[in-house]
Design a protein around this motif. Sequence first.
Motif, PDB file in Angstrom:
ATOM      1  N   HIS A   2       0.838  -1.203   0.000  1.00 44.99           N
ATOM      2  CA  HIS A   2       0.000   0.000   0.000  1.00 44.99           C
ATOM      3  C   HIS A   2       0.873   1.255   0.000  1.00 44.99           C
ATOM      4  CE1 HIS A   2      -3.570   2.437   1.092  1.00 44.99           C
ATOM      5  NE2 HIS A   2      -2.704   3.135   1.795  1.00 44.99           N
ATOM      6  N   TYR A   3       1.888   1.263   0.843  1.00 48.67           N
ATOM      7  CA  TYR A   3       2.746   2.446   0.934  1.00 48.67           C
ATOM      8  C   TYR A   3       3.567   2.630  -0.347  1.00 48.67           C
ATOM      9  CZ  TYR A   3       1.559   2.213   5.890  1.00 48.67           C
ATOM     10  OH  TYR A   3       0.878   2.178   7.083  1.00 48.67           O
ATOM     11  N   ASN A   4       3.997   1.531  -0.949  1.00 51.93           N
ATOM     12  CA  ASN A   4       4.716   1.635  -2.214  1.00 51.93           C
ATOM     13  C   ASN A   4       3.820   2.226  -3.303  1.00 51.93           C
ATOM     14  OD1 ASN A   4       5.818  -0.537  -4.828  1.00 51.93           O
ATOM     15  ND2 ASN A   4       6.835   1.309  -4.144  1.00 51.93           N
ATOM     16  N   MET A   5       2.549   1.799  -3.321  1.00 52.90           N
ATOM     17  CA  MET A   5       1.629   2.341  -4.320  1.00 52.90           C
ATOM     18  C   MET A   5       1.293   3.805  -4.032  1.00 52.90           C
ATOM     19  SD  MET A   5       1.534  -0.098  -6.381  1.00 52.90           S
ATOM     20  CE  MET A   5       0.387   0.629  -7.548  1.00 52.90           C
ATOM     21  N   ALA A   6       1.411   4.221  -2.760  1.00 53.85           N
ATOM     22  CA  ALA A   6       1.242   5.637  -2.437  1.00 53.85           C
ATOM     23  C   ALA A   6       2.379   6.453  -3.066  1.00 53.85           C
ATOM     24  CB  ALA A   6       1.214   5.843  -0.924  1.00 53.85           C
ATOM     25  N   GLY A  10       1.888   9.384  -5.793  1.00 58.05           N
ATOM     26  CA  GLY A  10       2.550  10.683  -5.695  1.00 58.05           C
ATOM     27  C   GLY A  10       3.320  11.041  -6.949  1.00 58.05           C
ATOM     28  N   ILE A  11       3.928  10.035  -7.566  1.00 59.69           N
ATOM     29  CA  ILE A  11       4.659  10.276  -8.818  1.00 59.69           C
ATOM     30  C   ILE A  11       3.691  10.696  -9.925  1.00 59.69           C
ATOM     31  CG2 ILE A  11       5.999   9.166 -10.662  1.00 59.69           C
ATOM     32  CD1 ILE A  11       7.369   7.510  -8.432  1.00 59.69           C
ATOM     33  N   PHE A  12       2.541  10.027 -10.022  1.00 56.14           N
ATOM     34  CA  PHE A  12       1.533  10.446 -10.999  1.00 56.14           C
ATOM     35  C   PHE A  12       1.149  11.911 -10.769  1.00 56.14           C
ATOM     36  CE2 PHE A  12       0.075   5.918 -11.883  1.00 56.14           C
ATOM     37  CZ  PHE A  12       0.297   5.981 -13.245  1.00 56.14           C
ATOM     38  N   GLY A  13       0.861  12.258  -9.509  1.00 54.13           N
ATOM     39  CA  GLY A  13       0.446  13.622  -9.205  1.00 54.13           C
ATOM     40  C   GLY A  13       1.541  14.639  -9.457  1.00 54.13           C
ATOM     41  N   GLY A  14       2.754  14.335  -9.001  1.00 49.65           N
ATOM     42  CA  GLY A  14       3.872  15.246  -9.194  1.00 49.65           C
ATOM     43  C   GLY A  14       4.232  15.425 -10.659  1.00 49.65           C
ATOM     44  N   PHE A  15       4.177  14.333 -11.414  1.00 54.01           N
ATOM     45  CA  PHE A  15       4.467  14.402 -12.853  1.00 54.01           C
ATOM     46  C   PHE A  15       3.486  15.324 -13.553  1.00 54.01           C
ATOM     47  CE2 PHE A  15       3.742  13.124 -17.212  1.00 54.01           C
ATOM     48  CZ  PHE A  15       5.024  13.002 -17.730  1.00 54.01           C
ATOM     49  N   THR A 127      -4.331   5.806  -2.149  1.00 52.62           N
ATOM     50  CA  THR A 127      -2.915   5.899  -2.524  1.00 52.62           C
ATOM     51  C   THR A 127      -2.677   6.924  -3.622  1.00 52.62           C
ATOM     52  OG1 THR A 127      -3.134   4.138  -4.186  1.00 52.62           O
ATOM     53  CG2 THR A 127      -2.528   3.470  -1.954  1.00 52.62           C
ATOM     54  N   ILE A 128      -3.723   7.659  -4.027  1.00 48.13           N
ATOM     55  CA  ILE A 128      -3.565   8.556  -5.174  1.00 48.13           C
ATOM     56  C   ILE A 128      -3.772  10.034  -4.859  1.00 48.13           C
ATOM     57  CG2 ILE A 128      -4.161   6.740  -6.827  1.00 48.13           C
ATOM     58  CD1 ILE A 128      -6.929   8.172  -7.100  1.00 48.13           C
ATOM     59  N   PHE A 129      -4.285  10.352  -3.667  1.00 47.47           N
ATOM     60  CA  PHE A 129      -4.370  11.766  -3.266  1.00 47.47           C
ATOM     61  C   PHE A 129      -4.404  11.863  -1.747  1.00 47.47           C
ATOM     62  CE2 PHE A 129      -8.679  10.511  -4.717  1.00 47.47           C
ATOM     63  CZ  PHE A 129      -9.343  10.509  -3.506  1.00 47.47           C
ATOM     64  N   SER A 130      -4.330  13.094  -1.233  1.00 48.45           N
ATOM     65  CA  SER A 130      -4.023  13.300   0.181  1.00 48.45           C
ATOM     66  C   SER A 130      -5.180  13.765   1.049  1.00 48.45           C
ATOM     67  CB  SER A 130      -2.895  14.345   0.311  1.00 48.45           C
ATOM     68  OG  SER A 130      -1.735  13.913  -0.330  1.00 48.45           O
ATOM     69  N   SER A 131      -6.241  14.312   0.490  1.00 47.78           N
ATOM     70  CA  SER A 131      -7.240  15.038   1.282  1.00 47.78           C
ATOM     71  C   SER A 131      -7.772  14.242   2.463  1.00 47.78           C
ATOM     72  CB  SER A 131      -8.404  15.483   0.388  1.00 47.78           C
ATOM     73  OG  SER A 131      -7.951  16.347  -0.614  1.00 47.78           O
ATOM     74  N   ASN A 132      -8.331  13.053   2.206  1.00 51.36           N
ATOM     75  CA  ASN A 132      -8.901  12.268   3.307  1.00 51.36           C
ATOM     76  C   ASN A 132      -7.813  11.730   4.231  1.00 51.36           C
ATOM     77  OD1 ASN A 132     -11.236  10.903   4.642  1.00 51.36           O
ATOM     78  ND2 ASN A 132     -10.129   9.067   4.018  1.00 51.36           N
ATOM     79  N   ASN A 133      -6.666  11.340   3.662  1.00 53.12           N
ATOM     80  CA  ASN A 133      -5.566  10.872   4.495  1.00 53.12           C
ATOM     81  C   ASN A 133      -5.109  11.966   5.464  1.00 53.12           C
ATOM     82  OD1 ASN A 133      -5.430   8.316   3.247  1.00 53.12           O
ATOM     83  ND2 ASN A 133      -4.126   9.100   1.620  1.00 53.12           N
ATOM     84  N   TYR A 165       4.691   8.714   2.262  1.00 55.69           N
ATOM     85  CA  TYR A 165       5.134   8.023   1.048  1.00 55.69           C
ATOM     86  C   TYR A 165       4.570   8.673  -0.209  1.00 55.69           C
ATOM     87  CZ  TYR A 165       7.415   4.294   3.624  1.00 55.69           C
ATOM     88  OH  TYR A 165       8.269   3.588   4.432  1.00 55.69           O
ATOM     89  N   PHE A 166       3.330   9.156  -0.136  1.00 51.87           N
ATOM     90  CA  PHE A 166       2.747   9.854  -1.284  1.00 51.87           C
ATOM     91  C   PHE A 166       3.600  11.062  -1.659  1.00 51.87           C
ATOM     92  CE2 PHE A 166       0.084  13.152  -3.154  1.00 51.87           C
ATOM     93  CZ  PHE A 166      -0.591  12.476  -4.160  1.00 51.87           C
TER      94      PHE A 166
END
Length: 217
Positions: A2-6, A10-15, A127-133, A165-166
């Motif tokens: 799970h953390y690796n996929m986070a 993050g890479i998708f978002g940052g890219f 694992t794809i965005f931060s708001s709820n986390n 990790y994200f």
Amino acid sequence: MHYNMAVVGGIFGGFAVCNLGEIFGNAQTLNLIGLVYNLVYCDFNTLILRIIAALLYMLGFAAAVVIPKKLRVHSDMISIVIDIFAFITLAFMPEGSNFLISLYPIFFATAFQWTAFEYIDGYSSSTIFSSNNYRQFATSLIEYIIDRDKSRITKIRVFGLTLLYFHIGVALACIASLFFGRLSAFIGIIALAPSIYILIKKRIIRLRKIKSSNKGT
């Protein structure tokens, strides 16, 4: 895993932010707001592109539900394969491409990934965005400080590490983009290596259990 996929999320978002007009492609909030904006201001060309983006995101959800049932393959494995193809597509997308069209691989891949890696330790954590986390981390931390309830520690750890990790993934994408531009998408494939290793290891363990059970019968 799970953390690796986070990290990968993050890479998708940052890219996307670094290379595709500072648009966050992992979620639909901005796209749906833009859809209404384009409708009000009669920008129908962009409106069509946004509708396609919304449908691709929905298709990602649908695929995450249907494909594992039809092919009897675990969704985590399929998600990793989809992510690899998405990163390759992003790396070779022509520089002059429309930003929304360039985001299409991210829309589909992240929607699938969100569904495939939705839970960890009993908690719903994206694992794809931060708001709820971020909300869950902040509220559980405050509750722990006030009540000293040790049951909150696991929750703090889960959401805190997912956030960490994200944003490590975001940092990797931003640094790679400085040097390689759109080719920095390949950093996402490299980042998937731990998850691929885990999947292979799980497969080997499963095969050994099957062999041992067959010997027992």
